[in-house]
Design a protein around this motif. Structure first.
Motif, PDB file in Angstrom:
ATOM      1  N   ARG A  62       0.908  -1.146  -0.057  1.00 50.45           N
ATOM      2  CA  ARG A  62       0.008  -0.113   0.048  1.00 50.45           C
ATOM      3  C   ARG A  62       0.720   1.106   0.088  1.00 50.45           C
ATOM      4  N   HIS A  63       2.252   1.165   0.464  1.00 48.33           N
ATOM      5  CA  HIS A  63       3.017   2.285   0.497  1.00 48.33           C
ATOM      6  C   HIS A  63       3.198   3.125  -0.918  1.00 48.33           C
ATOM      7  N   GLY A  64       3.175   2.009  -1.836  1.00 49.72           N
ATOM      8  CA  GLY A  64       3.245   2.491  -3.298  1.00 49.72           C
ATOM      9  C   GLY A  64       2.056   3.521  -3.723  1.00 49.72           C
ATOM     10  N   ALA A  65       0.956   2.924  -3.532  1.00 51.89           N
ATOM     11  CA  ALA A  65      -0.268   3.581  -3.664  1.00 51.89           C
ATOM     12  C   ALA A  65      -0.436   4.979  -3.153  1.00 51.89           C
ATOM     13  N   GLU A  66       0.128   5.129  -1.861  1.00 52.94           N
ATOM     14  CA  GLU A  66       0.522   5.990  -1.063  1.00 52.94           C
ATOM     15  C   GLU A  66       1.212   7.046  -1.681  1.00 52.94           C
ATOM     16  N   TRP A  67       2.444   6.748  -2.179  1.00 49.98           N
ATOM     17  CA  TRP A  67       3.364   7.555  -2.522  1.00 49.98           C
ATOM     18  C   TRP A  67       2.535   8.226  -4.041  1.00 49.98           C
ATOM     19  N   GLN A  68       1.740   7.477  -4.769  1.00 54.44           N
ATOM     20  CA  GLN A  68       0.907   7.945  -5.940  1.00 54.44           C
ATOM     21  C   GLN A  68       0.048   8.870  -5.310  1.00 54.44           C
ATOM     22  N   ASN A  69      -0.721   8.650  -4.465  1.00 56.51           N
ATOM     23  CA  ASN A  69      -1.651   9.530  -3.983  1.00 56.51           C
ATOM     24  C   ASN A  69      -1.081  10.958  -3.580  1.00 56.51           C
ATOM     25  N   TYR A  87       5.266  -4.308  -8.287  1.00 56.63           N
ATOM     26  CA  TYR A  87       4.671  -2.982  -8.645  1.00 56.63           C
ATOM     27  C   TYR A  87       5.666  -2.136  -9.136  1.00 56.63           C
ATOM     28  N   CYS A  88       5.415  -0.981  -9.999  1.00 59.40           N
ATOM     29  CA  CYS A  88       6.186   0.276 -10.077  1.00 59.40           C
ATOM     30  C   CYS A  88       5.454   1.140 -10.331  1.00 59.40           C
ATOM     31  N   LEU A  89       5.964   2.314  -9.534  1.00 65.08           N
ATOM     32  CA  LEU A  89       5.140   3.879  -9.746  1.00 65.08           C
ATOM     33  C   LEU A  89       5.923   4.329 -10.854  1.00 65.08           C
ATOM     34  N   ILE A  90       5.367   4.975 -11.853  1.00 64.30           N
ATOM     35  CA  ILE A  90       5.818   5.512 -12.877  1.00 64.30           C
ATOM     36  C   ILE A  90       5.283   7.013 -13.116  1.00 64.30           C
ATOM     37  N   VAL A  91       6.155   8.031 -13.129  1.00 66.35           N
ATOM     38  CA  VAL A  91       6.098   9.288 -13.478  1.00 66.35           C
ATOM     39  C   VAL A  91       6.648   9.646 -14.761  1.00 66.35           C
ATOM     40  N   CYS A  92       5.721  10.305 -15.624  1.00 69.51           N
ATOM     41  CA  CYS A  92       6.110  10.459 -17.055  1.00 69.51           C
ATOM     42  C   CYS A  92       5.799  12.185 -17.286  1.00 69.51           C
ATOM     43  N   HIS A  93       6.758  12.647 -17.359  1.00 64.21           N
ATOM     44  CA  HIS A  93       6.827  14.272 -17.590  1.00 64.21           C
ATOM     45  C   HIS A  93       7.021  14.517 -19.081  1.00 64.21           C
ATOM     46  N   LYS A  94       5.911  15.209 -19.855  1.00 69.37           N
ATOM     47  CA  LYS A  94       5.916  15.676 -21.298  1.00 69.37           C
ATOM     48  C   LYS A  94       6.985  16.677 -21.430  1.00 69.37           C
ATOM     49  N   GLY A  95       7.211  17.681 -20.729  1.00 69.73           N
ATOM     50  CA  GLY A  95       8.041  18.571 -20.907  1.00 69.73           C
ATOM     51  C   GLY A  95       9.238  18.688 -20.115  1.00 69.73           C
ATOM     52  N   LEU A 136      -3.060  16.722 -15.770  1.00 68.78           N
ATOM     53  CA  LEU A 136      -2.474  15.701 -15.297  1.00 68.78           C
ATOM     54  C   LEU A 136      -3.249  14.497 -15.705  1.00 68.78           C
ATOM     55  N   VAL A 137      -2.570  13.139 -15.933  1.00 71.28           N
ATOM     56  CA  VAL A 137      -3.280  11.937 -16.240  1.00 71.28           C
ATOM     57  C   VAL A 137      -2.853  11.105 -15.122  1.00 71.28           C
ATOM     58  N   PHE A 138      -3.633  10.271 -14.491  1.00 69.12           N
ATOM     59  CA  PHE A 138      -3.210   9.213 -13.685  1.00 69.12           C
ATOM     60  C   PHE A 138      -4.070   8.037 -13.889  1.00 69.12           C
ATOM     61  N   GLY A 139      -3.455   6.933 -13.253  1.00 69.86           N
ATOM     62  CA  GLY A 139      -4.347   5.483 -13.363  1.00 69.86           C
ATOM     63  C   GLY A 139      -3.625   4.658 -12.684  1.00 69.86           C
ATOM     64  N   ARG A 140      -4.274   3.592 -12.190  1.00 72.11           N
ATOM     65  CA  ARG A 140      -3.727   2.499 -11.289  1.00 72.11           C
ATOM     66  C   ARG A 140      -4.259   1.145 -11.540  1.00 72.11           C
ATOM     67  N   ILE A 152       1.052   9.941 -14.055  1.00 69.76           N
ATOM     68  CA  ILE A 152       1.281   9.022 -12.958  1.00 69.76           C
ATOM     69  C   ILE A 152       0.621   7.625 -12.870  1.00 69.76           C
ATOM     70  N   PHE A 153       1.445   6.735 -12.855  1.00 70.51           N
ATOM     71  CA  PHE A 153       0.679   5.395 -12.850  1.00 70.51           C
ATOM     72  C   PHE A 153       1.561   4.528 -11.983  1.00 70.51           C
ATOM     73  N   CYS A 154       0.493   3.734 -11.115  1.00 73.45           N
ATOM     74  CA  CYS A 154       0.997   2.579 -10.630  1.00 73.45           C
ATOM     75  C   CYS A 154       0.657   1.129 -11.362  1.00 73.45           C
ATOM     76  N   GLU A 155       1.740   0.280 -11.906  1.00 74.87           N
ATOM     77  CA  GLU A 155       1.607  -0.858 -12.570  1.00 74.87           C
ATOM     78  C   GLU A 155       2.118  -2.095 -12.332  1.00 74.87           C
ATOM     79  N   PRO A 156       1.808  -3.346 -12.471  1.00 74.69           N
ATOM     80  CA  PRO A 156       2.426  -4.572 -12.147  1.00 74.69           C
ATOM     81  C   PRO A 156       3.426  -4.744 -12.974  1.00 74.69           C
ATOM     82  N   MET A 157       4.577  -5.430 -12.494  1.00 70.40           N
ATOM     83  CA  MET A 157       5.571  -5.795 -13.224  1.00 70.40           C
ATOM     84  C   MET A 157       5.338  -7.415 -13.611  1.00 70.40           C
ATOM     85  N   GLY A 158       6.212  -7.737 -14.889  1.00 73.94           N
ATOM     86  CA  GLY A 158       6.191  -8.831 -15.242  1.00 73.94           C
ATOM     87  C   GLY A 158       7.350  -9.796 -15.169  1.00 73.94           C
TER      88      GLY A 158
END
Length: 251
Positions: free
Chosen positions: A36-43, A243-251, A123-127, A153-159
């Motif tokens: 849950r700490h990953g979700a808390e970082w994203q929040n 899981y991985c927290l992913i932060v993508c900056h457009k500019g 901002l676009v985000f998803g989990r 900003i996304f939280c996604e499972p790793m494979g």
């Protein structure tokens, strides 16, 4: 080319999931508690970037995260949520209406073919959504609808973890056949569409601590979380996280 078969499979699977009052995947919550700490970082990040912004939740489900947990319409300029499930969207709109949020809207939409104009959101985000989609189309579409200095900003499972992959193979009924947890190569694709992509892996030893600490609130969880924060900095090891927290900056 749009894969209509995949779209219908995803819609049917999630409509069946959301038609029930209780989430059929609720039994997994005890495991998600250990990461849950990953979700808390994203929040924390989402609330920071959502302040006075035009926000899109990408794969919004029934709106519980944005409406109940984060209360985003209270702090953003406008809030939009999209999901492939029209059942989930109907619930989300009722949810927003009941909460009295007049600046929130929820739309049934294919995330790989969004109809929004270029540069619509700050901002676009998803989990747990990107891994259901075509990676290139998804990141490309997200970059398109973001403004020049927008953030995703996304939280996604790793494979990469063989133990997790074995579990996935033995529990096919709780996921769609089109899901594909992310690989390191998918971050290369993301970097084609964004100026900067940051990753933070989580949930390796902390997930395993669930066996020693069922409530995930005692020493095994706290110690394993701290160890993960150190050891998962190395991509060679981080790829085996859940899981991985992913932060993508457009500019």
């Amino acid at each position: 080319m749009i894969d209509q078969g995949k779209i219908e499979r995803e819609r049917q699977f999630h409509n069946e999931r959301f038609i029930h009052e209780a989430d059929p995947r609720q039994h997994l919550d005890k495991w998600y508690a250990s990461i849950r700490h990953g979700a808390e970082w994203q929040n924390e990040l989402v609330r920071r970037y959502a302040n006075n912004a035009d926000v899109l939740e990408y794969g919004c489900s029934t709106g519980g995260l944005s409406i109940d947990e984060l209360r985003l319409p209270e702090i953003c300029r406008s809030f939009t949520g999209i999901d492939i499930s029209d059942v989930a969207i109907a619930k989300a709109n009722r949810h927003a209406d009941a909460a009295g949020f007049t600046n929130a809207r929820f739309l049934a939409m294919d995330a790989e073919a969004m109809s929004f104009a270029d540069g619509s959101f700050d901002l676009v985000f998803g989990r747990g959504i990107i891994h259901h989609l075509d990676i290139d189309k998804s990141f490309g579409g997200i970059a398109r609808v973001l403004r020049k200095d927008g953030v995703a900003i996304f939280c996604e499972p790793m494979g990469h973890n063989p133990i997790l992959n074995l579990y996935r193979k033995t529990t096919p009924d709780i996921r769609t056949i089109d899901e594909h947890p992310l690989k390191m190569a998918d971050f290369v694709v993301a970097r084609r569409h964004f100026a900067r992509v940051e990753t933070k892996f989580y949930g390796l030893f902390s997930a395993a601590s669930r066996f020693l600490d069922p409530a995930s609130n005692r020493l095994p969880y706290r110690a394993s979380k701290a160890f993960d924060n150190w050891i998962l900095r190395a991509p060679a090891i981080g790829r085996y996280a859940w899981y991985c927290l992913i932060v993508c900056h457009k500019g």
